[in-house]
Design a protein around this motif. Sequence first.
Motif, PDB file in Angstrom:
ATOM      1  N   VAL A  54       0.862  -1.190   0.000  1.00 21.59           N
ATOM      2  CA  VAL A  54       0.000   0.000   0.000  1.00 21.59           C
ATOM      3  C   VAL A  54       0.891   1.230   0.000  1.00 21.59           C
ATOM      4  CG1 VAL A  54      -1.755   1.314   1.232  1.00 21.59           C
ATOM      5  CG2 VAL A  54      -1.864  -1.188   1.204  1.00 21.59           C
ATOM      6  N   ILE A  55       0.722   2.060  -1.014  1.00 24.55           N
ATOM      7  CA  ILE A  55       1.494   3.296  -1.162  1.00 24.55           C
ATOM      8  C   ILE A  55       0.575   4.461  -0.858  1.00 24.55           C
ATOM      9  CG2 ILE A  55       2.915   4.672  -2.736  1.00 24.55           C
ATOM     10  CD1 ILE A  55       2.980   1.985  -4.480  1.00 24.55           C
ATOM     11  N   VAL A  79      -3.170  -6.515   8.225  1.00 24.68           N
ATOM     12  CA  VAL A  79      -2.014  -5.853   7.627  1.00 24.68           C
ATOM     13  C   VAL A  79      -0.723  -6.637   7.836  1.00 24.68           C
ATOM     14  CG1 VAL A  79      -3.090  -3.594   7.980  1.00 24.68           C
ATOM     15  CG2 VAL A  79      -1.415  -4.430   9.635  1.00 24.68           C
ATOM     16  N   THR A  80      -0.820  -7.834   8.399  1.00 24.13           N
ATOM     17  CA  THR A  80       0.367  -8.618   8.737  1.00 24.13           C
ATOM     18  C   THR A  80       1.270  -8.840   7.534  1.00 24.13           C
ATOM     19  OG1 THR A  80      -0.834  -9.772  10.491  1.00 24.13           O
ATOM     20  CG2 THR A  80       1.172 -10.820   9.660  1.00 24.13           C
ATOM     21  N   HIS A  81       0.690  -9.040   6.381  1.00 25.60           N
ATOM     22  CA  HIS A  81       1.475  -9.346   5.180  1.00 25.60           C
ATOM     23  C   HIS A  81       1.523  -8.169   4.219  1.00 25.60           C
ATOM     24  CE1 HIS A  81       1.725 -13.451   6.554  1.00 25.60           C
ATOM     25  NE2 HIS A  81       0.398 -13.487   6.710  1.00 25.60           N
ATOM     26  N   THR A  82       1.431  -6.956   4.780  1.00 24.93           N
ATOM     27  CA  THR A  82       1.430  -5.728   3.980  1.00 24.93           C
ATOM     28  C   THR A  82       2.697  -4.920   4.215  1.00 24.93           C
ATOM     29  OG1 THR A  82      -0.993  -5.583   4.040  1.00 24.93           O
ATOM     30  CG2 THR A  82       0.214  -3.559   3.562  1.00 24.93           C
ATOM     31  N   ILE A  83       3.246  -4.380   3.148  1.00 24.06           N
ATOM     32  CA  ILE A  83       4.302  -3.383   3.243  1.00 24.06           C
ATOM     33  C   ILE A  83       3.698  -2.031   2.899  1.00 24.06           C
ATOM     34  CG2 ILE A  83       5.071  -3.824   0.849  1.00 24.06           C
ATOM     35  CD1 ILE A  83       7.884  -3.011   1.720  1.00 24.06           C
ATOM     36  N   PHE A  84       3.935  -1.024   3.755  1.00 24.02           N
ATOM     37  CA  PHE A  84       3.464   0.334   3.508  1.00 24.02           C
ATOM     38  C   PHE A  84       4.631   1.182   3.001  1.00 24.02           C
ATOM     39  CE2 PHE A  84       0.488  -1.118   6.831  1.00 24.02           C
ATOM     40  CZ  PHE A  84      -0.733  -0.788   6.242  1.00 24.02           C
ATOM     41  N   ILE A  85       4.345   1.991   2.004  1.00 19.43           N
ATOM     42  CA  ILE A  85       5.360   2.857   1.408  1.00 19.43           C
ATOM     43  C   ILE A  85       4.796   4.268   1.332  1.00 19.43           C
ATOM     44  CG2 ILE A  85       6.789   3.284  -0.637  1.00 19.43           C
ATOM     45  CD1 ILE A  85       6.165   0.188  -1.257  1.00 19.43           C
ATOM     46  N   THR A  86       5.511   5.232   1.900  1.00 17.35           N
ATOM     47  CA  THR A  86       5.061   6.629   1.898  1.00 17.35           C
ATOM     48  C   THR A  86       6.163   7.516   1.338  1.00 17.35           C
ATOM     49  OG1 THR A  86       3.765   6.201   3.914  1.00 17.35           O
ATOM     50  CG2 THR A  86       4.120   8.510   3.294  1.00 17.35           C
ATOM     51  N   PRO A  87       6.062   7.937   0.075  1.00 14.17           N
ATOM     52  CA  PRO A  87       7.025   8.904  -0.458  1.00 14.17           C
ATOM     53  C   PRO A  87       6.655  10.320  -0.003  1.00 14.17           C
ATOM     54  CG  PRO A  87       5.494   8.233  -2.173  1.00 14.17           C
ATOM     55  CD  PRO A  87       5.117   7.465  -0.933  1.00 14.17           C
ATOM     56  N   GLN A  88       7.646  11.205   0.038  1.00 12.50           N
ATOM     57  CA  GLN A  88       7.409  12.597   0.417  1.00 12.50           C
ATOM     58  C   GLN A  88       7.973  13.506  -0.669  1.00 12.50           C
ATOM     59  OE1 GLN A  88       9.375  13.931   4.017  1.00 12.50           O
ATOM     60  NE2 GLN A  88       7.823  15.503   4.409  1.00 12.50           N
ATOM     61  N   PHE A  89       7.089  14.282  -1.294  1.00 11.87           N
ATOM     62  CA  PHE A  89       7.492  15.193  -2.364  1.00 11.87           C
ATOM     63  C   PHE A  89       7.803  16.561  -1.752  1.00 11.87           C
ATOM     64  CE2 PHE A  89       4.843  11.937  -4.288  1.00 11.87           C
ATOM     65  CZ  PHE A  89       5.627  11.535  -5.367  1.00 11.87           C
ATOM     66  N   LEU A  90       8.998  17.041  -1.967  1.00 10.61           N
ATOM     67  CA  LEU A  90       9.471  18.252  -1.308  1.00 10.61           C
ATOM     68  C   LEU A  90       9.453  19.460  -2.238  1.00 10.61           C
ATOM     69  CD1 LEU A  90      12.556  16.784   0.601  1.00 10.61           C
ATOM     70  CD2 LEU A  90      10.200  17.045   1.414  1.00 10.61           C
ATOM     71  N   THR A  91       9.493  20.647  -1.625  1.00 12.36           N
ATOM     72  CA  THR A  91       9.610  21.912  -2.361  1.00 12.36           C
ATOM     73  C   THR A  91      10.881  22.630  -1.905  1.00 12.36           C
ATOM     74  OG1 THR A  91       8.363  23.185  -0.730  1.00 12.36           O
ATOM     75  CG2 THR A  91       7.093  22.093  -2.476  1.00 12.36           C
ATOM     76  N   GLY A  92      11.174  23.752  -2.556  1.00 15.17           N
ATOM     77  CA  GLY A  92      12.387  24.511  -2.228  1.00 15.17           C
ATOM     78  C   GLY A  92      12.535  24.870  -0.766  1.00 15.17           C
ATOM     79  N   PRO A  93      11.491  25.406  -0.105  1.00 13.31           N
ATOM     80  CA  PRO A  93      11.616  25.731   1.319  1.00 13.31           C
ATOM     81  C   PRO A  93      11.978  24.534   2.195  1.00 13.31           C
ATOM     82  CG  PRO A  93       9.715  26.852   0.390  1.00 13.31           C
ATOM     83  CD  PRO A  93      10.217  25.916  -0.669  1.00 13.31           C
TER      84      PRO A  93
END
Length: 352
Positions: A54-55, A79-93
């Motif tokens: 799950v992303i 959720v035992t067999h789940t991998i969670f992925i959370t990307p973070q999109f950044l800005t200049g500040p």
Amino acid sequence: MSPGIAAERNVVESAVPTILDGRLQLQTANGNAELPVHVTQDWTQPQPSITRAVIFIHGWPRRDLGADDYVGKKAGDIVTHTIFITPQFLTGPDIAAHQLPDTMLRWSRDGWRDGYDALAPAAFSSFAVIDAVFEKLADKKLFPNLQNVVLAGHSAGGQFVQRYAAIGHGEQPLAAAGIHVRYVVANPSSYLYFDDMRMQADGNASRVDSTACTSAGNWNYGFARKTPPYLQQPFSVAALQEQYLAKDVVYLLGTADDDPHGDAVDQSCGAETQGANRYARGLTYAAYVRYLSQGKSAHRLMEVKGVAHRSYLMYASACGIAALFDAGSNADFDDASCNPANSPQTATANPR
């Protein structure tokens, strides 16, 4: 501009307080680049127990980064067999405040949400980040038993996911590996349309008045102009529409997300042609999908009763759990109408 939108914009334009702990290494035309990411398992090593990924795509302020932890605690053993992925999109500040290296990708305030290229260190689309994540998940040496991938986003993240579902080309390696992909679009402020038809209250479709709103057909409401370089020219809108309607898409709507002046509700004319508020726009878009597909699309609408613009409550509702995990019920999530086995076109859930 409403006070709520002005306050939200001030937050969006300020630096985030937290940068995620991991780094996603990416190959760009200018060499190596990186992006903050949090992953709940070590995905550099084989993970034979993982069957679902799950992303989560964060919202406009780039701060709602804990959905994996909150949902994991609420959902329990499923959720035992789940991998969670959370990307973070950044800005200049963000880069400046945290003194991040030059290799860290950064976008304009809205650019990441709309699939545009990063401003630095390379012209790399935010959508290409998802392509890279999908490619990694398709690696059978790392994930030999992965069966399902869910890309979910709330608010601006919901806009991101819906547009990616329409034009993304990262599914191919997953499909080749026999892995199913679902897109969960939660409470976005607007949707991507494939033509200039909009659904009306009487159930009929009529054309947008392009003289009254010249931007209604532009990206990211349509394909007329300003499409991101990620969508390589030439392209066929008809082919993209056909592909989109064939995908597994869930529209997850909070019935109380109905304030036309709420935080970050898009009040441009392009968005206003889609409805008065997020909830109304979601219902209208679901009707548009039925109109385009002549009722044959497998896209599903799930309504979370009593929840407004709250990402964690949306995901942890009965319908949210159903959308993310194909799980219909347990001690806390017992609304059978949200059991995917029932394949409802419209489902409801009480907030948790």
